[in-house]
Design an enzyme around this catalytic site. Structure first.
Site, PDB file in Angstrom:
ATOM      1  N   ASP A 162     114.580 136.935 -93.835  1.00 57.64           N
ATOM      2  CA  ASP A 162     113.949 136.334 -95.011  1.00 57.64           C
ATOM      3  C   ASP A 162     112.589 135.761 -94.613  1.00 57.64           C
ATOM      4  OD1 ASP A 162     116.322 136.877 -96.282  1.00 57.64           O
ATOM      5  OD2 ASP A 162     117.133 134.862 -95.950  1.00 57.64           O
TER       6      ASP A 162
HETATM    7  N1  URA Z   1     120.975 135.807 -92.969  1.00 55.07           N
HETATM    8  C1  URA Z   1     120.195 135.184 -93.864  1.00 55.07           C
HETATM    9  O1  URA Z   1     120.674 134.445 -94.698  1.00 55.07           O
HETATM   10  N2  URA Z   1     118.870 135.405 -93.820  1.00 55.07           N
HETATM   11  C2  URA Z   1     118.282 136.192 -92.887  1.00 55.07           C
HETATM   12  O2  URA Z   1     117.062 136.348 -92.885  1.00 55.07           O
HETATM   13  C3  URA Z   1     119.114 136.819 -91.963  1.00 55.07           C
HETATM   14  C4  URA Z   1     120.463 136.610 -92.023  1.00 55.07           C
END
Ligand code: URA
Length: 235
Positions: free
Chosen positions: A100
């Site tokens: 993310d």
């Molecule tokens: N899990 C998440 O919630 N976000 C990420 O970026 C990777 C794994």
């Protein structure tokens, strides 16, 4: 592999490679060398300050900063891909899974399609390790809930390993990598994520020497580790 061999594999003629080394334009793990016969397997080699990427597949790691998209290209925003050195970008490697925008840490890139697929496909159950700062401090009951597999709205997560590192600080190891999985799992046990970083994938750990936004090629040992994790090589 010898330094001069690496340079010729990367496109220089033998004479150019020899001259470049004699002129002190190459560094091995940050140290200038004039030894064309130096062994550079797994080393980070720069020529004129730029990474030397031999033909063949690209494998590298980026310490992804917060605020950057994982996407390869975006017309308006900075992407993780755009942080890679130009010589690497020219080879067009893909990110191995997505982080993310607010999530930091280990982001692998490769041109090896089958490895890429296996590292992220739930079927191969490759371990991804995250360190999270969370609201509150999880306890042993949370460890057991996550180990049993938490039911989320749209699927039941595979067992995940939670380690409590300190007050509001945990390490979570998952083998699926579904959308927002880590945030959703920790929220589901009552400890929403405040900050999240990926520390490792397939046994390869983020190099602590890399500052946010920096990248480096994987060593041969790291590539071998990923190949084993993805069941593309003997354990
Ligand atoms: N899990 C998440 O919630 N976000 C990420 O970026 C990777 C794994």
């Amino acid at each position: 592999m010898r330094l001069d061999k690496l340079l010729t594999a990367a496109g220089l003629t033998r004479a150019q490679a020899r001259r470049a080394v004699l002129e002190g334009r190459a560094t091995v793990n940050g140290a200038p060398t004039r030894d064309a016969g130096a062994h550079v397997d797994g080393a980070s080699v720069l020529l004129d300050g730029r990474p030397v990427v031999p033909p063949g597949d690209v494998f590298c790691m980026l310490n992804k900063p917060a605020g950057v998209l994982t996407a390869v290209r975006d017309a308006r925003e900075a992407t993780a891909f755009s942080l890679l050195p130009e010589a690497v970008r020219r080879r067009n490697p893909s990110p191995v899974g997505r982080l993310d925008r607010d999530v930091t840490g280990l982001l692998l890139f490769t041109t090896h399609g089958e490895l890429l697929h296996r590292l992220i496909a739930p079927k191969y159950a490759v371990e991804k390790v995250y360190v999270a700062r969370v609201d509150g401090t999880p306890d042993e009951a949370d460890v057991r809930r996550l180990a049993a597999g938490v039911a989320l709205a749209d699927f039941t997560a595979r067992p995940a390993r939670l380690e409590i590192l300190g007050e509001g600080l945990v390490r979570l190891t998952v083998t699926e990598g579904r959308y927002h999985e880590v945030k959703r799992l920790l929220a589901a046990v009552g400890h929403p994520v405040l900050e999240l970083a990926r520390a490792a994938m397939g046994g390869v750990y983020l190099d602590k020497a890399l500052k946010a936004g920096e990248s480096r090629p994987l060593t041969d040992a790291e590539v071998a580790c990923l190949m084993r994790a993805a069941r593309l090589a003997e354990p």
